[in-house]
Motif scaffolding. Structure first.
Motif, PDB file in Angstrom:
ATOM      1  N   TYR A  95      74.229 -28.121  49.539  1.00  9.52           N
ATOM      2  CA  TYR A  95      73.830 -27.731  48.184  1.00  9.52           C
ATOM      3  C   TYR A  95      72.895 -28.806  47.640  1.00  9.52           C
ATOM      4  N   ASP A  96      71.602 -28.460  47.609  1.00 14.45           N
ATOM      5  CA  ASP A  96      70.587 -29.441  47.213  1.00 14.45           C
ATOM      6  C   ASP A  96      70.761 -29.968  45.803  1.00 14.45           C
ATOM      7  N   ARG A  97      71.284 -29.103  44.929  1.00 18.97           N
ATOM      8  CA  ARG A  97      71.352 -29.504  43.529  1.00 18.97           C
ATOM      9  C   ARG A  97      72.542 -30.412  43.248  1.00 18.97           C
ATOM     10  N   LEU A  98      73.383 -30.600  44.245  1.00 20.71           N
ATOM     11  CA  LEU A  98      74.538 -31.481  44.049  1.00 20.71           C
ATOM     12  C   LEU A  98      74.302 -32.794  44.777  1.00 20.71           C
ATOM     13  N   SER A  99      75.075 -33.800  44.381  1.00 17.81           N
ATOM     14  CA  SER A  99      74.992 -35.076  45.084  1.00 17.81           C
ATOM     15  C   SER A  99      75.716 -34.958  46.421  1.00 17.81           C
ATOM     16  N   ALA A 100      75.479 -35.936  47.276  1.00 20.80           N
ATOM     17  CA  ALA A 100      76.176 -35.955  48.565  1.00 20.80           C
ATOM     18  C   ALA A 100      77.679 -36.006  48.345  1.00 20.80           C
ATOM     19  N   ARG A 159      76.357 -44.038  57.692  1.00 23.05           N
ATOM     20  CA  ARG A 159      75.489 -44.985  56.977  1.00 23.05           C
ATOM     21  C   ARG A 159      74.806 -44.372  55.751  1.00 23.05           C
ATOM     22  N   LEU A 160      75.609 -43.652  54.958  1.00 22.59           N
ATOM     23  CA  LEU A 160      75.070 -43.143  53.699  1.00 22.59           C
ATOM     24  C   LEU A 160      75.781 -43.776  52.508  1.00 22.59           C
ATOM     25  N   ALA A 161      76.691 -44.706  52.786  1.00 20.21           N
ATOM     26  CA  ALA A 161      77.434 -45.343  51.699  1.00 20.21           C
ATOM     27  C   ALA A 161      76.438 -46.012  50.757  1.00 20.21           C
ATOM     28  N   GLY A 162      76.658 -45.835  49.454  1.00 24.20           N
ATOM     29  CA  GLY A 162      75.775 -46.430  48.461  1.00 24.20           C
ATOM     30  C   GLY A 162      74.747 -45.438  47.936  1.00 24.20           C
ATOM     31  N   ARG A 163      74.529 -44.335  48.664  1.00 19.46           N
ATOM     32  CA  ARG A 163      73.542 -43.353  48.203  1.00 19.46           C
ATOM     33  C   ARG A 163      74.203 -42.019  47.909  1.00 19.46           C
ATOM     34  N   GLU A 164      75.533 -42.037  47.880  1.00 21.82           N
ATOM     35  CA  GLU A 164      76.263 -40.768  47.782  1.00 21.82           C
ATOM     36  C   GLU A 164      76.136 -40.098  46.422  1.00 21.82           C
ATOM     37  N   GLN A 219      70.796 -34.776  57.822  1.00 17.90           N
ATOM     38  CA  GLN A 219      71.479 -34.497  59.062  1.00 17.90           C
ATOM     39  C   GLN A 219      72.736 -35.356  59.193  1.00 17.90           C
ATOM     40  N   ARG A 220      72.644 -36.593  58.751  1.00 18.11           N
ATOM     41  CA  ARG A 220      73.824 -37.460  58.823  1.00 18.11           C
ATOM     42  C   ARG A 220      74.887 -36.993  57.832  1.00 18.11           C
ATOM     43  N   LEU A 221      74.423 -36.493  56.682  1.00 16.62           N
ATOM     44  CA  LEU A 221      75.389 -35.957  55.714  1.00 16.62           C
ATOM     45  C   LEU A 221      76.103 -34.733  56.299  1.00 16.62           C
ATOM     46  N   HIS A 222      75.345 -33.926  57.032  1.00 19.90           N
ATOM     47  CA  HIS A 222      75.935 -32.781  57.723  1.00 19.90           C
ATOM     48  C   HIS A 222      77.064 -33.225  58.638  1.00 19.90           C
ATOM     49  N   ILE A 223      76.786 -34.285  59.386  1.00 21.46           N
ATOM     50  CA  ILE A 223      77.804 -34.762  60.321  1.00 21.46           C
ATOM     51  C   ILE A 223      79.018 -35.278  59.559  1.00 21.46           C
ATOM     52  N   ALA A 224      78.756 -35.994  58.467  1.00 19.66           N
ATOM     53  CA  ALA A 224      79.865 -36.478  57.638  1.00 19.66           C
ATOM     54  C   ALA A 224      80.710 -35.296  57.177  1.00 19.66           C
ATOM     55  N   ARG A 225      80.039 -34.233  56.767  1.00 23.48           N
ATOM     56  CA  ARG A 225      80.750 -33.038  56.307  1.00 23.48           C
ATOM     57  C   ARG A 225      81.625 -32.467  57.424  1.00 23.48           C
ATOM     58  N   GLY A 226      81.049 -32.437  58.635  1.00 21.16           N
ATOM     59  CA  GLY A 226      81.799 -31.890  59.763  1.00 21.16           C
ATOM     60  C   GLY A 226      82.993 -32.730  60.166  1.00 21.16           C
ATOM     61  N   LEU A 227      83.001 -33.991  59.729  1.00 21.66           N
ATOM     62  CA  LEU A 227      84.071 -34.903  60.151  1.00 21.66           C
ATOM     63  C   LEU A 227      85.157 -35.075  59.099  1.00 21.66           C
ATOM     64  N   LEU A 228      84.972 -34.442  57.923  1.00 17.73           N
ATOM     65  CA  LEU A 228      85.874 -34.667  56.796  1.00 17.73           C
ATOM     66  C   LEU A 228      87.344 -34.492  57.166  1.00 17.73           C
ATOM     67  N   HIS A 229      87.637 -33.456  57.936  1.00 23.16           N
ATOM     68  CA  HIS A 229      89.039 -33.165  58.245  1.00 23.16           C
ATOM     69  C   HIS A 229      89.446 -33.750  59.592  1.00 23.16           C
ATOM     70  N   ASP A 230      88.658 -34.710  60.075  1.00 24.33           N
ATOM     71  CA  ASP A 230      88.957 -35.431  61.310  1.00 24.33           C
ATOM     72  C   ASP A 230      89.262 -34.490  62.474  1.00 24.33           C
ATOM     73  N   PRO A 231      88.328 -33.577  62.801  1.00 27.70           N
ATOM     74  CA  PRO A 231      88.620 -32.613  63.852  1.00 27.70           C
ATOM     75  C   PRO A 231      88.526 -33.245  65.239  1.00 27.70           C
ATOM     76  N   ARG A 255      89.508 -39.351  48.678  1.00 21.43           N
ATOM     77  CA  ARG A 255      88.606 -40.434  48.295  1.00 21.43           C
ATOM     78  C   ARG A 255      88.357 -41.378  49.474  1.00 21.43           C
ATOM     79  N   GLN A 256      89.442 -41.713  50.138  1.00 23.22           N
ATOM     80  CA  GLN A 256      89.370 -42.640  51.257  1.00 23.22           C
ATOM     81  C   GLN A 256      88.587 -42.031  52.433  1.00 23.22           C
ATOM     82  N   ARG A 257      88.886 -40.767  52.680  1.00 21.46           N
ATOM     83  CA  ARG A 257      88.264 -40.091  53.818  1.00 21.46           C
ATOM     84  C   ARG A 257      86.751 -39.943  53.587  1.00 21.46           C
ATOM     85  N   ILE A 258      86.380 -39.569  52.353  1.00 17.66           N
ATOM     86  CA  ILE A 258      84.962 -39.405  52.040  1.00 17.66           C
ATOM     87  C   ILE A 258      84.234 -40.744  52.192  1.00 17.66           C
TER      88      ILE A 258
END
Lengths: 259, 322, 261
Positions: free
Chosen positions: B100-105, B135-140, B153-165, B124-127
């Protein structure tokens, strides 16, 4: 997932989608301005009669029905928008129930429709001098929220139907004015042709609006609210069923990712 | 133990083209494909556009039903147990979309954390953890619309890893990323592999598959034409030599003449802007450079060289030179 | 010499190119169902309020609804070309500009005319009003002139839309303004003076008055003034729109303001 978790999902999703909707000035302004044109035209017609009661009848209905303009024009496009963002597949691929994800987006859209209600109420108060003084303010407010909610449920049904049938996207806009007419917002249902009346009875907003008018006049609204609840629940159940069916069909026919 | 088992899976589509929406055409996207992937493996699906890579990924992530055959992920059937699979796999695709482009990471991640049922207390911890990992910490707190492609693309990967699959599907993650971004992405993927994730990666970049994958399946027109470790695939062509010629206006009959030479295994032609690249794979010690030059008589030859084959040559030979 | 060819072929091709994603499933609701819904809604509001006749509302809304396809159609043929990156090619081609513009808008006008006439006939049938061929013929003429007026305004909104980058907003707002002040639904005495005055200087008000007059059995002689006024307004707006487009084109060449690549 537990009920608490699902509730939290709806709340967070509603909040974030509302945030996104607010970032588009165009959507926000149009959602207020567009129905206001129709409401104003209707009120000018009623004002020409010089009948104050008729004018306040129309002003009450116009305020409520403006929500439907926001819902009908947006709800059916929700899926199209998620497709364009590329997030539709992600919503489906997530373990959260898909219909719940979509419902929370529809709720966000319905919430923005609330601005049109407020704008129309203020407009009729200050431009047309209509003082709405419901006999029973609290039940009046309750019935108003109920009617708005039933618009949301109709929008939910439109939104999920659009997963598989993309033509629903255009249908949403085409359903806007028919509901203005069919549910007794600006024209009493009794005045409609006999073939149209049964259709009105099948639409939950008709009962919601009856309840609103009953509360305004200080009459019992509970029978109307009962019919509202029953019909709204039926539509919600239908939408959940449609969501499950269209998703199965989309997996079979590969129609999710088409832009 | 196999984490993913694909057995004789096929998938076809019906498409309607252009204005003639009533005319239906059937497309075989995947034909009778079988493979298995073990726990902790990084498995590459390699092939040109339209070879069926994405369709396979979509079937494994339960977005599409196979029209024939069966597939299991972590022991669950993709057709009948989608819920079980969705909870346990991450799905990441390449390109600009899916956020969602209009939202922050941060808001994007919050949203998907809810959709994936990450417990409120752990969110909070997982995010913070996944943001750090990519390596997106600080720009979220910035809106995604201002992100570069590599960041998205890195944010995509972060999203895919949220639930530690335990299993991660990466569908052409490096598409459209600049070389620096692609290198960072490869570093992220290999860190995930080191952490024990089972990864299914599709790509059409040879070096990416070579660097990251334990095993590769090469797809062409919906079928697997070769499968093995990068070394296996290279060895298939390593006994011979490759004669590479850059020519201008190659005559049509030259290819046929070269194909008839004794010792030629395959001939492929690739069009450049103003020239063509002719690749001739030959059997060991065939010494065909002079004869090939002879077949090209009358054609302007810009360069002609003989070299040892690479993984790319194996790929080019398998998928037919496009 | 080949102006006519550019006009007809060029116009039709663009229209098809820009609208080819439109399937009957989208066309039917937006061009047939929506106008009918508007006609019925206001006819019943009129009945409920006990004001004017069904014919008043059927004619008013059938003509007024043509504003939507005309405004949106004109604006999107012009702006849509920029989206498809063909605007630069078209503007840079040596084809006569006026023929191009008319060619682009001709299919839009025919579409608007068809939508309006359909609304008029279908609305009359649904409400049990008689449809007489002679009257319909004269009404069609009045509608054609009104559609011409709206399309002229559409060119102005297209030119402004090119600057604003959002044509849908402008077209929609113009449609709403026309709904209010063209007298499509509100009887003239009930219209606030400033709205009526605005209506006189916008398309539709004169066209709707003419259409109502012929629907009531009046001859062509009685509506000549209204038709002439409507046509003049259309011509004025159209010329203003073309001038604005040419000005934009010239500025874009010197400043690179439009994405012409």
């Amino acid at each position: 997932m537990s009920a608490g978790r699902l509730l939290r999902l709806v709340a967070v999703s509603w909040y974030l989608h509302l945030k996104m909707l607010h970032r588009s000035m165009f959507d926000s302004v149009m959602q207020v301005v567009w129905p206001l044109f129709f409401a104003t035209t209707a009120l000018l017609v009623y004002r020409a009669t010089g009948d104050r009661d008729a004018l306040s009848y129309a002003a009450t209905g116009a305020a409520v029905v403006t929500v439907w303009s926001a819902v009908s024009s947006n709800a059916s496009g929700i899926l199209q928008r998620e497709r364009a963002f590329g997030t539709l597949e992600l919503l489906v691929a997530a373990p959260a129930p898909f219909s719940l994800s979509i419902m929370s987006i529809v709720l966000a859209v319905t919430t923005t429709g609330g601005y049109a209600v407020a704008a129309t109420l203020l407009w009729s108060r200050f431009v047309f001098g209509v003082h709405l003084a419901p006999a029973w303010p609290l039940p009046f407010a309750l019935a108003l929220v109920a009617t708005v909610f039933s618009f949301g449920v109709l929008g939910f049904l439109l939104a999920v139907a659009a997963v598989r049938y993309r033509a629903v996207f255009a249908l949403g806009g085409a359903l806007e004015l028919p509901l203005w007419l069919a549910c007794g917002f600006l024209v009493p249902v009794a005045l409609l042709p006999s073939w149209l009346r049964p259709l009105s009875w099948l639409l939950p907003p008709t009962w919601g609006m009856q309840a609103v008018r009953a509360a305004a006049a200080g009459q019992s609204l509970w029978a109307d609210l009962g019919l509202w609840a029953g019909s709204t629940a039926a539509y919600a159940a239908a939408a959940v069923w449609v969501a499950a069916t269209v998703l199965r069909s989309a997996r079979r026919h590969a129609t999710l990712s088409l832009t | 133990m196999s984490v993913i088992e694909v057995s004789r899976v096929s998938r076809h589509y019906h498409v309607r083209s252009g204005l003639r929406w009533w005319r239906r055409q059937e497309i075989q996207a995947v034909r009778d494909v079988s493979f298995h992937i073990d726990a902790g493996e990084t498995f590459g699906l390699l092939g040109p556009n339209g070879a069926g890579k994405t369709t396979i990924i979509k079937m494994l992530t339960t977005l599409l039903l196979p029209t024939a055959g069966s597939a299991r992920v972590l022991g669950f059937d993709v057709a009948s147990q989608p819920g079980e699979i969705r909870r346990r796999v991450g799905y990441v695709f390449g390109g600009d979309r899916g956020l969602y482009d209009r939202l922050s990471a941060l808001d994007n991640l919050r949203y998907f954390a809810e959709l994936y049922g990450v417990p409120a207390r752990a969110q909070r911890q997982r995010i913070a953890y996944v943001l750090d990992l990519v390596r997106l910490a600080g720009r979220e707190r910035e809106r995604v619309e201002g992100y570069s492609r590599g960041m998205r693309q890195r944010l995509h990967i972060a999203r895919g890893l949220l639930h530690d699959p335990p299993v991660l599907f990466l569908d052409e993650p490096s598409i459209g990323i600049d070389p620096v971004g692609a290198r960072e992405l490869r570093a992220t993927v290999s860190a995930l592999a080191d952490a024990g994730k089972t990864i299914v990666l599709t790509t059409h970049y040879m070096y990416e598959a070579d660097e990251l994958c334990d095993r590769i399946a090469i797809l062409r027109d919906g079928s697997i034409v070769a499968e093995g470790s990068p070394a296996d695939l290279k060895s298939r062509v390593s006994e011979g030599e490759v004669v590479e010629a850059v020519v201008h206006s190659l005559p049509a009959d030259a290819i046929a003449r070269i194909q008839e030479l004794a010792g030629v295994r395959s001939v492929t032609v690739r069009d450049l802007d103003r020239a063509q690249v002719l690749l001739v794979q030959t059997k060991p010690a065939a010494q065909l450079a002079a004869e090939i030059a002879g077949c090209l008589r009358g054609t302007a030859i810009q360069s002609l060289s003989v070299r040892a084959p690479t993984l790319e040559d194996a790929y080019v030979e398998l998928v037919g030179g496009t | 010499m080949n102006s006519l060819r550019i006009l007809v072929i060029g116009g039709l091709t663009t229209y098809r190119a820009l609208f080819n994603w439109v399937s009957p499933w989208i066309l039917v609701p937006s061009l047939l169902v929506m106008p009918l819904a508007q006609i019925l809604l206001f006819s019943y509001i009129g009945r409920s309020a006990g004001i004017e006749s069904d014919t008043f509302f059927v004619v008013g809304n059938a003509v007024q609804y043509s504003a939507l396809p005309c405004l949106l159609g004109t604006a999107s043929t012009v702006v849509g070309e920029r989206l498809q990156r063909t605007l630069g090619i078209v503007l840079a081609s040596p084809a006569p500009r006026l023929a191009l513009v008319i060619g682009r808008t001709l299919p839009v006008m025919l579409n608007g005319l068809a939508v309006s006439v359909f609304g008029l006939v279908a609305g009359s049938v649904l409400l049990g009003l008689p449809v007489r061929p002679a009257t319909l013929g004269l009404a069609t003429l009045a509608i054609a002139v009104s559609v011409f007026g709206c399309t002229g305004l559409g060119l102005v909104s297209a030119a402004v839309g090119l600057r604003l980058r959002d044509i849908a907003v402008l077209s929609t707002i113009l449609f709403g303004i026309l709904l209010l002040c063209s007298g499509a639904d509100i009887p003239r005495p009930a219209l606030p003076g400033w709205l009526a005055a605005a209506g006189d200087w916008l398309p539709l008000a004169h066209g709707i008055a003419a259409a109502r007059s012929v629907a009531a059995g009046g001859g062509i002689g009685g509506v000549g003034g209204d038709l002439a006024a409507e046509a003049l307004l259309g011509l004025g707006y159209g010329m203003a729109g073309v001038l604005m487009l040419r000005l934009l084109e010239r500025r874009s060449r010197s400043a690179g303001a439009l994405d012409l690549t």
